[in-house]
Design a protein around this motif. Structure first.
Motif, short mmCIF file in Angstrom:
data_model
loop_
_atom_site.label_atom_id
_atom_site.label_comp_id
_atom_site.label_asym_id
_atom_site.label_seq_id
_atom_site.Cartn_x
_atom_site.Cartn_y
_atom_site.Cartn_z
N GLN A 49 0.86 -1.35 -0.10
CA GLN A 49 -0.10 -0.04 -0.09
C GLN A 49 0.80 1.27 -0.01
N PRO A 50 0.33 2.40 -0.65
CA PRO A 50 1.13 3.44 -0.73
C PRO A 50 1.54 4.07 0.66
N SER A 51 2.57 4.70 0.93
CA SER A 51 2.93 5.46 2.20
C SER A 51 3.02 6.90 2.28
N GLY A 52 2.87 7.65 0.91
CA GLY A 52 2.74 9.00 0.77
C GLY A 52 1.56 9.49 1.19
N VAL A 60 -4.35 21.92 -7.87
CA VAL A 60 -4.03 20.73 -8.71
C VAL A 60 -3.58 19.74 -7.59
N ASP A 61 -4.18 18.26 -7.78
CA ASP A 61 -4.16 17.28 -6.78
C ASP A 61 -2.80 16.95 -6.80
N ILE A 62 -1.78 16.56 -6.04
CA ILE A 62 -0.73 15.82 -6.15
C ILE A 62 -0.64 15.02 -4.98
N TYR A 63 0.43 13.77 -5.56
CA TYR A 63 0.79 12.69 -4.49
C TYR A 63 2.15 13.19 -4.04
N ILE A 64 2.38 13.07 -2.83
CA ILE A 64 3.76 13.43 -2.24
C ILE A 64 4.12 12.38 -1.57
N ALA A 96 6.18 6.00 -6.80
CA ALA A 96 6.69 7.20 -6.41
C ALA A 96 7.18 6.94 -4.97
N ASP A 97 6.57 6.00 -3.95
CA ASP A 97 7.13 5.78 -2.78
C ASP A 97 8.46 4.85 -2.89
N ILE A 98 8.89 4.26 -4.13
CA ILE A 98 10.06 3.43 -4.36
C ILE A 98 11.15 4.37 -4.50
N VAL A 106 9.46 13.26 -3.89
CA VAL A 106 8.76 12.90 -4.98
C VAL A 106 7.51 13.81 -4.97
N ILE A 107 7.22 14.30 -6.09
CA ILE A 107 5.87 15.05 -6.48
C ILE A 107 5.24 14.56 -7.55
N MET A 108 4.10 14.05 -7.55
CA MET A 108 3.43 13.32 -8.55
C MET A 108 2.11 14.16 -8.91
N PRO A 109 1.69 14.96 -9.88
CA PRO A 109 1.08 15.75 -10.19
C PRO A 109 -0.43 15.07 -10.77
#
Length: 321
Positions: A49-52, A60-64, A96-98, A106-109
């Motif tokens: 499971q994601p950890s960010g 803008v939605d982002i995953y960090i 992204a977590d890796i 890591v910024i994933m928009p």
């Protein structure tokens, strides 16, 4: 799988003249259509499971995702650009977590502004030998989904995507100035659709003109590159014009015989890079599907091995620049 084809430094030369560059490159690749590996998540190995966390830069939605010891230990900033599955994909978030585990903030928009690709996975059937009517229904469903994907792809233009990325980049420079300073710039990794935009951000591109200038007194508009170095895997819709504009170091993890990144465009890119003295690395992976490098499980051990090799290729390039 062949060994990486690493460019040597070449003197500046005007001897090579690139061929005509047009939207024909993109149209030809779009005609190949995007398969399920571009728009559908793969099985999740071991249920990781994601950890960010999800957040926002403005609207803008982002995953960090951050290293466990950040900010106590310095880290570089990595912009991660996804395939059509987008920012809410578990595969992409774990990817992204890796990278974060390797020392990157890591910024994933959400480069699709809430409009990820429709699911194009073929409809399963319980019959081993479906009748003519069932075959017709399955074929019709697959055709309809392919059409939906192509319509979606037509909506995702540089005019729509680039302003989102520029907004994210400007905000990241403020929010994570320490990480940008530590890496002396922003790094970028792109998969599939995101691979094209990694190339664009690595270049001097007309679409940047006017977007970065805050006012008329800001001086000459910087058209790029907007990243220090980039890494991309099985990019789609890359044109000769995109490659001609490249100024930042790039590494390419490519699929052999990939209609979404035809060999003739890649070969011309090599000539363009050599003539303009651009540092680059290209590795061709055989017997793998387009999309193989994104986190997700495959039954084939050779594909899983190639997936790991592609990640190491991209990681080492980013770490060494």
């Amino acid at each position: 799988m062949s060994e990486p084809d690493i460019a040597t430094k070449a003197p500046e030369s005007d001897a090579f003249e690139p061929s005509a560059i047009s939207d024909q490159d993109s149209r030809a690749q779009t005609g190949a259509s995007m398969g399920e590996h571009c728009v559908t998540d793969r099985p999740n190995p071991e249920g990781r499971q994601p950890s960010g966390e999800m957040s926002k830069f403005g609207d803008v939605d982002i995953y960090i995702s951050k290293p466990a010891d950040y900010p106590n230990a310095p880290a570089k900033l990595l912009l991660l650009l996804t395939a059509g599955t987008g920012v809410h994909s578990i595969n992409n978030q774990v990817q992204a977590d890796i990278f974060a585990e390797q020392g990157f903030v890591v910024i994933m928009p959400d480069q699709f502004n809430g409009d990820p690709a429709p699911n194009s996975k073929p409809v399963p059937t319980q019959e081993e030998n479906p009748g003519i009517l069932e075959q017709f229904k399955l074929k019709a469903a697959e055709t309809a989904k392919s059409f939906m994907v192509d319509m979606w792809l037509a909506r995702q233009t540089p005019e729509k995507v680039i302003p989102i990325l520029l907004k994210v980049i400007e905000t990241a420079k403020d929010e994570y100035a320490d990480a940008v300073a530590h890496g002396d710039g922003i790094y970028c990794a792109g998969y599939c659709f995101g691979g094209k935009y990694t190339v664009l951000l690595a270049g001097e591109y007309p679409a940047f003109e006017g977007q970065a200038a805050k006012d008329e007194e800001a001086g000459p508009v910087k058209k790029g590159p907007l990243i220090k170095a980039g890494a991309l895997a099985h990019a789609t819709l890359v044109t000769r014009e995109d490659l001609k504009a490249v100024k930042a170091p790039l590494t390419f993890a490519c699929v052999e015989h990939d209609p979404l990144f035809p060999a003739e465009i890649l070969e011309e890119g090599k000539k363009l890079f050599a003539s303009s003295n651009i540092e680059h690395e290209i590795k061709i992976y055989s017997d793998v599907p387009h999309g193989f490098a994104v986190y997700g499980d495959y039954d084939s051990a050779s594909i899983r091995e190639a997936q790991g090799e592609a990640f190491q290729q991209m990681l080492k390039w980013l770490q060494s620049h």
